[in-house]
Design a protein around this motif. Sequence first.
Motif, PDB file in Angstrom:
ATOM      1  N   ARG A  57     -56.346  31.401 -55.564  1.00  0.00           N
ATOM      2  CA  ARG A  57     -56.970  32.471 -56.344  1.00  0.00           C
ATOM      3  C   ARG A  57     -56.148  32.758 -57.595  1.00  0.00           C
ATOM      4  NH1 ARG A  57     -56.676  38.022 -56.915  1.00  0.00           N
ATOM      5  NH2 ARG A  57     -58.658  39.061 -57.289  1.00  0.00           N
ATOM      6  N   ASP A  58     -54.822  32.843 -57.455  1.00  0.00           N
ATOM      7  CA  ASP A  58     -53.961  33.121 -58.604  1.00  0.00           C
ATOM      8  C   ASP A  58     -53.979  31.988 -59.619  1.00  0.00           C
ATOM      9  OD1 ASP A  58     -53.345  35.561 -57.508  1.00  0.00           O
ATOM     10  OD2 ASP A  58     -51.374  34.940 -56.752  1.00  0.00           O
ATOM     11  N   LEU A  59     -54.048  30.746 -59.133  1.00  0.00           N
ATOM     12  CA  LEU A  59     -54.144  29.607 -60.040  1.00  0.00           C
ATOM     13  C   LEU A  59     -55.463  29.655 -60.806  1.00  0.00           C
ATOM     14  CD1 LEU A  59     -53.034  26.974 -61.182  1.00  0.00           C
ATOM     15  CD2 LEU A  59     -54.059  25.794 -59.239  1.00  0.00           C
ATOM     16  N   MET A  60     -56.543  29.962 -60.103  1.00  0.00           N
ATOM     17  CA  MET A  60     -57.842  30.072 -60.776  1.00  0.00           C
ATOM     18  C   MET A  60     -57.834  31.222 -61.774  1.00  0.00           C
ATOM     19  SD  MET A  60     -59.819  27.646 -60.229  1.00  0.00           S
ATOM     20  CE  MET A  60     -61.198  28.311 -61.101  1.00  0.00           C
ATOM     21  N   LYS A  61     -57.147  32.314 -61.439  1.00  0.00           N
ATOM     22  CA  LYS A  61     -57.049  33.443 -62.370  1.00  0.00           C
ATOM     23  C   LYS A  61     -56.354  32.999 -63.656  1.00  0.00           C
ATOM     24  CE  LYS A  61     -55.271  38.145 -62.740  1.00  0.00           C
ATOM     25  NZ  LYS A  61     -54.539  39.218 -62.055  1.00  0.00           N
ATOM     26  N   LEU A  62     -55.273  32.239 -63.520  1.00  0.00           N
ATOM     27  CA  LEU A  62     -54.553  31.746 -64.693  1.00  0.00           C
ATOM     28  C   LEU A  62     -55.424  30.804 -65.520  1.00  0.00           C
ATOM     29  CD1 LEU A  62     -51.982  31.435 -66.387  1.00  0.00           C
ATOM     30  CD2 LEU A  62     -51.284  29.639 -64.795  1.00  0.00           C
ATOM     31  N   VAL A  63     -56.078  29.859 -64.858  1.00  0.00           N
ATOM     32  CA  VAL A  63     -56.926  28.893 -65.561  1.00  0.00           C
ATOM     33  C   VAL A  63     -58.083  29.609 -66.261  1.00  0.00           C
ATOM     34  CG1 VAL A  63     -58.524  26.962 -65.238  1.00  0.00           C
ATOM     35  CG2 VAL A  63     -56.298  26.946 -64.102  1.00  0.00           C
ATOM     36  N   LEU A  64     -58.741  30.519 -65.541  1.00  0.00           N
ATOM     37  CA  LEU A  64     -59.866  31.236 -66.136  1.00  0.00           C
ATOM     38  C   LEU A  64     -59.416  32.133 -67.284  1.00  0.00           C
ATOM     39  CD1 LEU A  64     -61.957  32.114 -62.957  1.00  0.00           C
ATOM     40  CD2 LEU A  64     -62.458  30.393 -64.703  1.00  0.00           C
ATOM     41  N   THR A  65     -58.216  32.685 -67.194  1.00  0.00           N
ATOM     42  CA  THR A  65     -57.686  33.496 -68.292  1.00  0.00           C
ATOM     43  C   THR A  65     -57.530  32.646 -69.545  1.00  0.00           C
ATOM     44  OG1 THR A  65     -56.548  35.006 -66.790  1.00  0.00           O
ATOM     45  CG2 THR A  65     -55.728  34.904 -69.056  1.00  0.00           C
ATOM     46  N   LEU A  66     -56.977  31.455 -69.390  1.00  0.00           N
ATOM     47  CA  LEU A  66     -56.813  30.562 -70.545  1.00  0.00           C
ATOM     48  C   LEU A  66     -58.161  30.124 -71.109  1.00  0.00           C
ATOM     49  CD1 LEU A  66     -53.839  28.385 -69.286  1.00  0.00           C
ATOM     50  CD2 LEU A  66     -53.789  30.178 -71.019  1.00  0.00           C
ATOM     51  N   VAL A  67     -59.109  29.808 -70.226  1.00  0.00           N
ATOM     52  CA  VAL A  67     -60.436  29.399 -70.688  1.00  0.00           C
ATOM     53  C   VAL A  67     -61.124  30.556 -71.404  1.00  0.00           C
ATOM     54  CG1 VAL A  67     -62.736  28.676 -69.922  1.00  0.00           C
ATOM     55  CG2 VAL A  67     -60.700  27.600 -68.947  1.00  0.00           C
ATOM     56  N   GLU A  68     -60.991  31.780 -70.875  1.00  0.00           N
ATOM     57  CA  GLU A  68     -61.610  32.940 -71.525  1.00  0.00           C
ATOM     58  C   GLU A  68     -60.983  33.197 -72.885  1.00  0.00           C
ATOM     59  OE1 GLU A  68     -64.024  36.302 -72.271  1.00  0.00           O
ATOM     60  OE2 GLU A  68     -64.261  34.495 -71.067  1.00  0.00           O
ATOM     61  N   LEU A  69     -59.674  33.045 -72.991  1.00  0.00           N
ATOM     62  CA  LEU A  69     -59.018  33.210 -74.285  1.00  0.00           C
ATOM     63  C   LEU A  69     -59.563  32.193 -75.289  1.00  0.00           C
ATOM     64  CD1 LEU A  69     -56.817  34.464 -76.094  1.00  0.00           C
ATOM     65  CD2 LEU A  69     -55.238  32.789 -75.145  1.00  0.00           C
ATOM     66  N   LEU A  70     -59.668  30.942 -74.887  1.00  0.00           N
ATOM     67  CA  LEU A  70     -60.211  29.905 -75.770  1.00  0.00           C
ATOM     68  C   LEU A  70     -61.675  30.161 -76.110  1.00  0.00           C
ATOM     69  CD1 LEU A  70     -58.533  26.746 -74.214  1.00  0.00           C
ATOM     70  CD2 LEU A  70     -57.955  27.885 -76.366  1.00  0.00           C
ATOM     71  N   ARG A  71     -62.446  30.636 -75.123  1.00  0.00           N
ATOM     72  CA  ARG A  71     -63.863  30.941 -75.369  1.00  0.00           C
ATOM     73  C   ARG A  71     -63.997  32.028 -76.429  1.00  0.00           C
ATOM     74  NH1 ARG A  71     -67.694  34.397 -74.785  1.00  0.00           N
ATOM     75  NH2 ARG A  71     -66.366  35.931 -73.799  1.00  0.00           N
ATOM     76  N   GLN A  72     -63.174  33.070 -76.316  1.00  0.00           N
ATOM     77  CA  GLN A  72     -63.245  34.157 -77.298  1.00  0.00           C
ATOM     78  C   GLN A  72     -62.801  33.690 -78.683  1.00  0.00           C
ATOM     79  OE1 GLN A  72     -61.467  37.860 -76.102  1.00  0.00           O
ATOM     80  NE2 GLN A  72     -62.586  37.900 -74.161  1.00  0.00           N
ATOM     81  N   LEU A  73     -61.799  32.833 -78.731  1.00  0.00           N
ATOM     82  CA  LEU A  73     -61.368  32.297 -80.027  1.00  0.00           C
ATOM     83  C   LEU A  73     -62.465  31.437 -80.657  1.00  0.00           C
ATOM     84  CD1 LEU A  73     -57.669  31.347 -79.190  1.00  0.00           C
ATOM     85  CD2 LEU A  73     -58.455  33.247 -80.613  1.00  0.00           C
ATOM     86  N   MET A  74     -63.118  30.603 -79.844  1.00  0.00           N
ATOM     87  CA  MET A  74     -64.214  29.769 -80.357  1.00  0.00           C
ATOM     88  C   MET A  74     -65.371  30.642 -80.827  1.00  0.00           C
ATOM     89  SD  MET A  74     -64.341  26.396 -77.874  1.00  0.00           S
ATOM     90  CE  MET A  74     -65.116  27.283 -76.569  1.00  0.00           C
ATOM     91  N   GLU A  75     -65.637  31.720 -80.098  1.00  0.00           N
ATOM     92  CA  GLU A  75     -66.722  32.623 -80.480  1.00  0.00           C
ATOM     93  C   GLU A  75     -66.429  33.268 -81.836  1.00  0.00           C
ATOM     94  OE1 GLU A  75     -67.734  36.631 -78.457  1.00  0.00           O
ATOM     95  OE2 GLU A  75     -68.862  35.086 -77.389  1.00  0.00           O
TER      96      GLU A  75
END
Length: 135
Positions: A57-75
């Motif tokens: 769960r913590d690993l997925m939280k870290l991965v999803l945090t990075l993906v969300e950061l990149l998604r917001q930057l792309m947006e």
Amino acid sequence: MTTGPPSRSDRFDEVAQAAGRAFRLLPATPHDRQPAGRGSGQRIPHRITTDPEAVERDLMKLVLTLVELLRQLMERQALRRVEAGDLTEEQEEELGATLMALHDRMTDLCTRYGLTMQDLNLDLGPLGSLLPRAE
């Protein structure tokens, strides 16, 4: 009888053993907790929790945090390009649909792992939060 200074390989072995002792990971137990700070009510473990489900769960939280950061930057970059008129109407539609699909997939993954989008916003202490607040 005097001996000379320790050889370089002996010194490296000594440092490696000290590092091994310093970084030995032991599972956290309920009594290994200490107060996080004044009035916070949260407790921080002295040791790392090694429960496989918690680690996943913590690993997925870290991965999803990075993906969300990149998604917001792309947006944000996409909005700049739209405002600058760099994209055709077809490209704008395709980009918008892609970003919406990515946001939906992020929400699905958060639900699957018992996370909220707010859980992905890490507190960086004096720097503030990692992600901008949702509007």
